[in-house]
Write a protein that holds these residues in place. Structure first.
Motif, short mmCIF file in Angstrom:
data_model
loop_
_atom_site.label_atom_id
_atom_site.label_comp_id
_atom_site.label_asym_id
_atom_site.label_seq_id
_atom_site.Cartn_x
_atom_site.Cartn_y
_atom_site.Cartn_z
N VAL A 30 0.85 -1.19 0.00
CA VAL A 30 0.00 0.00 0.00
C VAL A 30 0.89 1.24 0.00
O VAL A 30 1.80 1.37 0.82
N ARG A 31 0.60 2.14 -0.94
CA ARG A 31 1.34 3.40 -1.04
C ARG A 31 0.55 4.57 -0.47
O ARG A 31 1.13 5.51 0.05
N ILE A 32 -0.79 4.53 -0.59
CA ILE A 32 -1.65 5.58 -0.05
C ILE A 32 -2.71 4.90 0.80
O ILE A 32 -3.44 4.04 0.31
N LEU A 33 -2.81 5.32 2.06
CA LEU A 33 -3.76 4.74 3.00
C LEU A 33 -4.62 5.87 3.56
O LEU A 33 -4.11 6.91 3.98
N SER A 34 -5.93 5.64 3.59
CA SER A 34 -6.87 6.63 4.12
C SER A 34 -7.63 5.99 5.28
O SER A 34 -8.36 5.01 5.09
N ILE A 35 -7.46 6.56 6.48
CA ILE A 35 -8.14 6.06 7.68
C ILE A 35 -8.81 7.24 8.40
O ILE A 35 -8.80 7.32 9.63
N ARG A 36 -9.42 8.12 7.64
CA ARG A 36 -10.10 9.28 8.24
C ARG A 36 -11.35 8.83 9.00
O ARG A 36 -12.08 7.97 8.54
N ASP A 37 -11.55 9.42 10.15
CA ASP A 37 -12.68 9.10 11.03
C ASP A 37 -12.72 7.62 11.38
O ASP A 37 -13.79 7.02 11.55
N ALA A 38 -11.55 7.00 11.49
CA ALA A 38 -11.49 5.59 11.85
C ALA A 38 -11.88 5.39 13.31
O ALA A 38 -11.65 6.25 14.16
N LYS A 39 -12.46 4.23 13.60
CA LYS A 39 -12.89 3.90 14.95
C LYS A 39 -11.86 2.98 15.61
O LYS A 39 -11.15 2.23 14.95
N ASN A 40 -11.84 3.07 16.95
CA ASN A 40 -10.98 2.19 17.77
C ASN A 40 -9.51 2.31 17.41
O ASN A 40 -8.77 1.34 17.45
N LEU A 41 -9.08 3.51 17.04
CA LEU A 41 -7.68 3.75 16.64
C LEU A 41 -6.93 4.38 17.81
O LEU A 41 -7.27 5.46 18.27
N ASN A 42 -5.90 3.68 18.26
CA ASN A 42 -5.02 4.20 19.31
C ASN A 42 -3.95 5.06 18.63
O ASN A 42 -2.99 4.56 18.05
N GLU A 43 -4.14 6.37 18.71
CA GLU A 43 -3.25 7.27 17.99
C GLU A 43 -1.85 7.28 18.57
O GLU A 43 -0.86 7.52 17.85
N ARG A 44 -1.72 7.03 19.86
CA ARG A 44 -0.38 6.99 20.47
C ARG A 44 0.45 5.85 19.88
O ARG A 44 1.61 6.03 19.51
N LYS A 45 -0.16 4.68 19.80
CA LYS A 45 0.56 3.54 19.21
C LYS A 45 0.83 3.77 17.73
O LYS A 45 1.88 3.38 17.21
N LEU A 46 -0.12 4.41 17.05
CA LEU A 46 0.08 4.69 15.63
C LEU A 46 1.26 5.64 15.42
O LEU A 46 2.06 5.45 14.49
N MET A 47 1.37 6.66 16.26
CA MET A 47 2.51 7.57 16.15
C MET A 47 3.83 6.83 16.35
O MET A 47 4.81 7.07 15.62
N GLN A 48 3.86 5.93 17.33
CA GLN A 48 5.09 5.17 17.56
C GLN A 48 5.45 4.30 16.36
O GLN A 48 6.62 4.24 15.97
N SER A 49 4.44 3.67 15.75
CA SER A 49 4.71 2.84 14.58
C SER A 49 5.22 3.68 13.41
O SER A 49 6.15 3.27 12.70
N LEU A 50 4.62 4.83 13.20
CA LEU A 50 5.04 5.68 12.09
C LEU A 50 6.45 6.22 12.30
O LEU A 50 7.27 6.23 11.36
N ARG A 51 6.74 6.65 13.50
CA ARG A 51 8.07 7.21 13.77
C ARG A 51 9.15 6.13 13.72
O ARG A 51 10.29 6.41 13.28
N TYR A 52 8.80 4.92 14.11
CA TYR A 52 9.78 3.83 14.00
C TYR A 52 9.98 3.42 12.53
O TYR A 52 11.11 3.14 12.11
N ALA A 53 8.90 3.41 11.76
CA ALA A 53 9.03 3.04 10.35
C ALA A 53 9.81 4.07 9.56
O ALA A 53 10.45 3.74 8.55
N CYS A 54 9.81 5.34 10.01
CA CYS A 54 10.51 6.41 9.31
C CYS A 54 11.81 6.81 10.00
O CYS A 54 12.33 7.90 9.74
#
Length: 484
Positions: free
Chosen positions: A150-174
């Protein structure tokens, strides 16, 4: 008779036959323009119609490049939390080893397993999951799992999303020590609102003339709604064409640092604020700025798109301009592109003037950088170089001097020596709580005084009021304003 039959058969062979669905979809140009508008379930149903269609859809590159799962019924999870203080969950049988992530991401994982079984998952490059139950662990799998491309992902207004964990995953991947070519994800839509669903086309099986005429009217109403939506989209409701607040949802703490760490790897549908109070601003230290109470982070996510200053027509930090600014400084524009999975195309505005006389640009600012200098009615604002709003201490000092003068508690010598502080005329005020801060011109048009009772009122938010009377005095049978 024989010669006539032969000539008729010859004419039938010479006349072109009507094209079939297979003939139409065999044209790759037509196929690639149709498939992004169809849900994946419809494509799989078409593929199951015949072997020829199955081979065409499964072996044509790019058919499953854009996948939108928002309309899939099995992807919906309209349930609340599993445990409500000891309540018994009776709708499903839960395993003791079932984790919260497995529960909330189960529907999407099941869909990924099914389309992976058909050999479709590895071909998906644009994935739209707006409004669905998306967990941070599932997004992390999309980032690191080799099954996904996946090159473009859209998760706007997603439910049950832990944004703290998502930030950690993004910062580790980059991270700086990441492998070359990773992450494959290049664009993430998360800050904006999900797209408005398109109204379904009206169908009718009526046979009477009156029913057919009613059906035609309904069809035309649907077409009008679709045409109106397309016209609004064509006007360009994005960062370059629209002015005002672009992101209405609250921004969690840590997103600004995440955008900064992912700047060279992933584009987002938001950008960092370039106001002179932030460390990433080109105007840092050039103009005086006031400290914001509670401001802790040196970076902030921009939530407003502004034009030039109402006085100088520019901004201390300059503009973010398409074609001139760096690609990493441009936001992804909604909706995600249908016919491309390139993030450069996702940052391209719809209306680009060929003559180049009107550059597409905007000033990204956060609320703290336009506080007391932005009008919510006309979207005008004043930059730090042209206007400095009076501080609370100055206003309190001026108010204290006026109170002392009115009470006469000072001696004549002290009254002569005490001079009221000289303040600049405020350009922004808040006379109506619902209107928020407005400029003086907008206040003069919306905040009026009743000719009967003399009280002030807002013409926009006081229903029943007129240009001369407030809502209370303009009511039927009311000529005076009763205070009790």
């Amino acid at each position: 008779m024989a010669s006539g039959a032969i000539s008729q058969h010859t004419r039938e062979l010479s006349e072109p036959s009507e094209p079939t669905l297979l003939d139409l979809l065999s044209n790759t140009l037509v196929l690639h323009h149709i498939v992004p508008h169809l849900p994946i379930t419809s494509l799989l149903r078409v593929a199951s119609a015949s072997k020829a269609l199955r081979g065409l859809i499964q072996h044509t590159p790019g058919v499953f490049r854009h996948v939108d799962l928002t309309s899939i019924h099995s992807a919906q999870v309209d349930i609340k939390a599993i445990d409500h203080g000891g309540e018994i969950w009776r709708n499903v049988q839960l395993d003791e080893n079932l984790t919260e992530d497995d529960f909330y991401s189960g529907p999407l994982r099941g869909i990924f397993y099914n389309i992976g079984h058909f050999g479709v998952l590895q071909n998906v490059q644009t994935l739209v999951l707006d409004g669905l139950s998306v967990t941070a662990e599932l997004v992390n799998e999309i980032l690191v799992d080799p099954r996904f491309h996946v090159r473009i992902l859209s998760i706007r207004d997603a439910k049950n999303l832990n944004e703290r964990k998502l930030m950690q995953s993004l910062r580790y991947a980059c991270r700086a020590s990441r492998e070359e070519g990773t992450p494959q994800l290049k664009g993430l839509y998360i800050f904006g609102k999900k797209d408005t669903p398109v109204l379904p086309a009206a169908t009718s099986t009526a046979s009477t003339p009156s029913a057919r005429s009613a059906s035609i009217s309904i069809d035309w109403n649907h077409k009008s709604n679709h045409a109106l939506k397309e016209a609004m989209t064509a006007d360009g409701e994005d960062w370059y064409h629209k002015r005002g607040k672009m992101i209405s949802r609250p921004i969690a703490e840590g997103w600004a640092e995440t955008l900064l760490d992912c700047r060279s790897a992933i584009n987002f549908d938001a950008v960092l604020c370039t106001g002179p109070r932030h460390q990433n601003s080109p105007a840092l230290g050039r103009v005086p700025v006031l400290t914001v109470p509670g401001g802790r982070s040196p970076w902030s996510v921009a939530t407003f798109a502004l034009g030039g200053c109402n006085s100088c027509g520019c901004a201390p930090e300059g503009f973010t301009e398409y074609g001139e600014s760096l690609a990493e400084q441009l936001p992804l524009l909604a909706p995600p592109p249908l016919h491309s999975s390139n993030p450069k195309n996702a940052t391209r505005p719809q209306n680009i003037h060929a003559d180049g006389k009107e550059p597409l640009r905007f000033v990204p600012r956060c609320w703290d950088c336009i506080r007391d200098r932005y009008c919510f009615s006309c979207d005008q604002w004043w930059c730090e170089s042209c206007y400095q709003a009076p501080t609370d201490a100055e206003l309190q000092a001026a108010q204290h001097v006026h109170i002392v003068e009115d009470t006469g508690s000072l001696s004549d010598h002290e009254a002569v020596a005490t001079e009221p502080p000289k303040l600049k005329d405020p350009k922004i005020k808040r006379d109506c709580w619902e209107c928020q801060t407005n400029c003086l011109d907008c206040i003069a048009q919306t905040q009026l005084h009743c000719r009967v009772c003399g009280g002030g009122y807002c013409i926009k938010h006081h229903e029943g009021s007129t240009m001369t009377h407030c809502d209370w005095c303009s009511a039927r049978g009311r000529h005076i304003r009763e205070l009790y």
